[in-house]
Design a protein around this motif. Structure first.
Motif, PDB file in Angstrom:
ATOM      1  N   GLY A  33       0.809  -1.212   0.000  1.00 59.44           N
ATOM      2  CA  GLY A  33       0.000   0.000   0.000  1.00 59.44           C
ATOM      3  C   GLY A  33       0.836   1.254   0.000  1.00 59.44           C
ATOM      4  N   TRP A  34       1.875   1.263  -0.837  1.00 57.00           N
ATOM      5  CA  TRP A  34       2.897   2.316  -0.780  1.00 57.00           C
ATOM      6  C   TRP A  34       2.354   3.717  -1.048  1.00 57.00           C
ATOM      7  N   ARG A  35       1.301   3.834  -1.825  1.00 54.76           N
ATOM      8  CA  ARG A  35       0.763   5.170  -2.143  1.00 54.76           C
ATOM      9  C   ARG A  35       0.293   5.877  -0.876  1.00 54.76           C
ATOM     10  N   ILE A  36      -0.362   5.133   0.006  1.00 57.14           N
ATOM     11  CA  ILE A  36      -0.886   5.746   1.225  1.00 57.14           C
ATOM     12  C   ILE A  36       0.216   5.912   2.265  1.00 57.14           C
ATOM     13  N   ILE A  37       1.189   5.001   2.270  1.00 58.23           N
ATOM     14  CA  ILE A  37       2.349   5.172   3.161  1.00 58.23           C
ATOM     15  C   ILE A  37       3.056   6.484   2.841  1.00 58.23           C
ATOM     16  N   ARG A  38       3.181   6.808   1.566  1.00 58.55           N
ATOM     17  CA  ARG A  38       3.835   8.065   1.182  1.00 58.55           C
ATOM     18  C   ARG A  38       3.048   9.262   1.699  1.00 58.55           C
ATOM     19  N   THR A  39       1.730   9.233   1.550  1.00 58.94           N
ATOM     20  CA  THR A  39       0.915  10.365   2.003  1.00 58.94           C
ATOM     21  C   THR A  39       1.040  10.574   3.503  1.00 58.94           C
ATOM     22  N   MET A  40       0.921   9.496   4.276  1.00 57.87           N
ATOM     23  CA  MET A  40       0.951   9.640   5.732  1.00 57.87           C
ATOM     24  C   MET A  40       2.352   9.888   6.260  1.00 57.87           C
ATOM     25  N   GLY A  41       3.368   9.331   5.599  1.00 52.51           N
ATOM     26  CA  GLY A  41       4.723   9.504   6.091  1.00 52.51           C
ATOM     27  C   GLY A  41       5.374  10.805   5.685  1.00 52.51           C
ATOM     28  N   LYS A  42       5.080  11.271   4.452  1.00 46.22           N
ATOM     29  CA  LYS A  42       5.748  12.460   3.922  1.00 46.22           C
ATOM     30  C   LYS A  42       4.792  13.607   3.575  1.00 46.22           C
ATOM     31  N   GLY A  43       3.535  13.292   3.349  1.00 47.35           N
ATOM     32  CA  GLY A  43       2.628  14.320   2.849  1.00 47.35           C
ATOM     33  C   GLY A  43       1.865  15.073   3.904  1.00 47.35           C
ATOM     34  N   LEU A  44       1.718  14.494   5.109  1.00 43.94           N
ATOM     35  CA  LEU A  44       0.836  15.101   6.104  1.00 43.94           C
ATOM     36  C   LEU A  44       1.565  16.065   7.033  1.00 43.94           C
ATOM     37  N   ALA A  45       2.739  15.694   7.468  1.00 49.01           N
ATOM     38  CA  ALA A  45       3.496  16.549   8.396  1.00 49.01           C
ATOM     39  C   ALA A  45       4.973  16.213   8.289  1.00 49.01           C
ATOM     40  N   ASP A  46       5.787  17.139   8.754  1.00 54.92           N
ATOM     41  CA  ASP A  46       7.240  16.944   8.806  1.00 54.92           C
ATOM     42  C   ASP A  46       7.552  16.148  10.062  1.00 54.92           C
ATOM     43  N   ILE A  47       7.856  14.851   9.892  1.00 55.75           N
ATOM     44  CA  ILE A  47       7.965  13.943  11.026  1.00 55.75           C
ATOM     45  C   ILE A  47       9.411  13.516  11.263  1.00 55.75           C
ATOM     46  N   GLN A  48       9.852  13.645  12.526  1.00 55.43           N
ATOM     47  CA  GLN A  48      11.128  13.114  12.962  1.00 55.43           C
ATOM     48  C   GLN A  48      10.878  11.946  13.915  1.00 55.43           C
ATOM     49  N   SER A  49      11.938  11.251  14.309  1.00 54.85           N
ATOM     50  CA  SER A  49      11.790  10.029  15.100  1.00 54.85           C
ATOM     51  C   SER A  49      11.026  10.220  16.413  1.00 54.85           C
ATOM     52  N   PRO A  50      11.293  11.261  17.212  1.00 49.48           N
ATOM     53  CA  PRO A  50      10.508  11.418  18.446  1.00 49.48           C
ATOM     54  C   PRO A  50       9.017  11.587  18.166  1.00 49.48           C
ATOM     55  N   GLN A  51       8.687  12.309  17.084  1.00 52.93           N
ATOM     56  CA  GLN A  51       7.281  12.476  16.733  1.00 52.93           C
ATOM     57  C   GLN A  51       6.657  11.158  16.295  1.00 52.93           C
ATOM     58  N   GLY A  52       7.400  10.395  15.498  1.00 51.59           N
ATOM     59  CA  GLY A  52       6.885   9.110  15.053  1.00 51.59           C
ATOM     60  C   GLY A  52       6.588   8.185  16.221  1.00 51.59           C
ATOM     61  N   PHE A  53       7.499   8.159  17.188  1.00 53.36           N
ATOM     62  CA  PHE A  53       7.293   7.333  18.375  1.00 53.36           C
ATOM     63  C   PHE A  53       6.059   7.790  19.142  1.00 53.36           C
ATOM     64  N   ALA A  54       5.903   9.098  19.313  1.00 51.64           N
ATOM     65  CA  ALA A  54       4.759   9.631  20.049  1.00 51.64           C
ATOM     66  C   ALA A  54       3.448   9.319  19.323  1.00 51.64           C
ATOM     67  N   ALA A  55       3.424   9.504  17.999  1.00 51.13           N
ATOM     68  CA  ALA A  55       2.212   9.255  17.231  1.00 51.13           C
ATOM     69  C   ALA A  55       1.793   7.794  17.304  1.00 51.13           C
ATOM     70  N   GLU A  56       2.759   6.895  17.152  1.00 49.39           N
ATOM     71  CA  GLU A  56       2.447   5.465  17.150  1.00 49.39           C
ATOM     72  C   GLU A  56       1.992   4.991  18.525  1.00 49.39           C
ATOM     73  N   THR A  57       2.628   5.502  19.582  1.00 48.64           N
ATOM     74  CA  THR A  57       2.251   5.101  20.932  1.00 48.64           C
ATOM     75  C   THR A  57       0.842   5.576  21.268  1.00 48.64           C
ATOM     76  N   ALA A  58       0.534   6.815  20.911  1.00 52.68           N
ATOM     77  CA  ALA A  58      -0.807   7.350  21.160  1.00 52.68           C
ATOM     78  C   ALA A  58      -1.858   6.543  20.397  1.00 52.68           C
ATOM     79  N   SER A  59      -1.560   6.205  19.147  1.00 53.74           N
ATOM     80  CA  SER A  59      -2.517   5.458  18.331  1.00 53.74           C
ATOM     81  C   SER A  59      -2.759   4.066  18.897  1.00 53.74           C
ATOM     82  N   THR A  60      -1.689   3.408  19.332  1.00 53.48           N
ATOM     83  CA  THR A  60      -1.831   2.066  19.901  1.00 53.48           C
ATOM     84  C   THR A  60      -2.741   2.076  21.114  1.00 53.48           C
TER      85      THR A  60
END
Length: 378
Positions: A236-263
């Motif tokens: 599903g690479w098209r949507i991975i691109r949108t969420m990973g690069k198209g929605l916000a400027d994400i660095q590793s601490p943000q990615g960890f925070a987003a994934e933990t909150a979602s879980t």
């Protein structure tokens, strides 16, 4: 007791096909930020996500029960209605995947079923109170909750680590992302795989093979888990691109925070039987993480298009499901017509997608669609 028929077999196959599209449509929920930050190579990410989706499918069946006996009246539903609803969900999933829009596979399924049952059994066939309490209210609340939690967690992560060395901080959070992304995949299996279990169980109940109020048999759990795992591995690479690069400027601490909150939000909802959209939860988490970092770029134009897709998902899938039901209730000929039409649409969408392919090799390129950036400081 009822018996297996050709139509029941077709519905089960269609349900597993939907489960497969759900997998590749929603891989981004767990792995988009990890792929974007380099915490995981793209191919490794989808392998991990697929395996944990399979494991998660065996952890709970509360959401499956909500679907099989909650949003529609299982005494009025027939297999052809379920088939029509699945067609509506599959078509919407493929269409939004083509445009790289992380819309809700869950709401596509709910919409398709609601439209098909409404046409087939009338308004009395839909439990609108249950739809409101267990679908619509969580749809509004869950991304907001995930976003707020991710925003606060991101802010705290940068405050706590502001005196640390950037390279060491990044490495530490990337390890954390592997764990948090894995948990999102596990949570996705506990929530989304159950939706297909619920649909197949509803079909078996409507055909008289299972008694009313039954939960999913073990083989239904296994097949649903395998289908969503295989779909997840497809990428599903098209949507991975949108969420990973198209929605916000994400660095590793943000990615960890987003994934933990979602879980946290997804696992809590699965335990309570709320059939929420993991896509909306994870998108809310990513937006919250973007807002939580000082001077991070949040692309509100992309967020706006996603929100529109969310608003239209349930009614659009309901319309397709309703039209499909109107044709399918004509009998075998109607079922065949719907099958051929659905296959033709799927082939056309895939053909169009090959003009601008998105693969594991170019998934981290910026989306070509125009975005409207806005700078937000915490």
């Amino acid at each position: 007791m009822g018996h297996w028929s050709f139509l029941v077999l077709v519905v089960v196959i269609a349900a597993l096909a939907f489960d497969f599209t759900n997998g590749f449509h929603d891989t981004a929920n767990a792995m988009a930020t990890s792929v974007a930050t380099g915490a995981l190579p793209p191919r490794v990410a989808v392998v991990i996500s697929g395996a944990l989706n399979l494991v998660g499918a065996f952890l709970s069946t509360e959401v499956a029960k909500t679907i099989s006996g909650g949003i529609v009246d299982d005494t009025l539903v027939t297999p052809w209605m379920i088939f029509a609803g699945l067609v509506g969900a599959i078509v919407w999933n493929l269409l939004t995947w083509l445009f790289g829009l992380p819309s809700s596979s869950s709401h596509a399924l709910f919409g398709g079923l609601i439209g098909a049952v409404w046409v087939g059994a009338g308004v009395k066939g839909v439990h609108f109170t249950e739809v409101t309490e267990k679908i619509l209210i969580p749809a509004v609340a869950s991304p907001v909750v995930a976003g707020v939690v991710a925003m606060v967690a991101t802010y705290l992560a940068y405050v706590i680590t502001r005196r640390g060395r950037e390279r060491e901080v990044t490495r530490g959070f990337r390890f954390g992302q592997v764990a948090s992304a894995s948990l999102v995949s596990l949570a996705h299996g506990t929530n989304d795989a159950q939706k297909t279990m619920g649909v197949i169980t509803l079909t078996l109940i409507s055909a008289g093979i299972l008694s009313h109020g039954s939960g999913p048999p073990w083989w239904v759990v296994l097949l649903a888990g395998m289908a969503i795992a295989l779909g997840t591995y497809a990428g599903g690479w098209r949507i991975i691109r949108t969420m990973g690069k198209g929605l916000a400027d994400i660095q590793s601490p943000q990615g960890f925070a987003a994934e933990t909150a979602s879980t946290t939000v997804i696992l809590a909802s699965s335990h309570l039987g709320f059939a929420l959209s993991t896509t909306q939860v994870c998108s809310g988490g990513i937006l919250g993480a973007g807002i939580g970092r000082r001077l991070a770029e949040v692309r509100w134009g992309v967020a706006g298009r996603m929100a529109l897709a969310w608003v239209f998902t349930l009614p659009a899938a309901a319309v397709v499901g309703g039209v499909s039901a109107a044709v399918a209730k004509q009998g075998t000929a109607g079922i065949v017509v719907i099958c051929l039409a659905a296959v033709a649409v799927a082939v056309a969408i895939y053909t169009i997608s090959r003009r601008d392919p998105v693969t594991a090799g170019n998934v981290n390129d910026q989306p070509t669609a125009p975005v409207v950036p806005a700078t937000t400081a915490a």
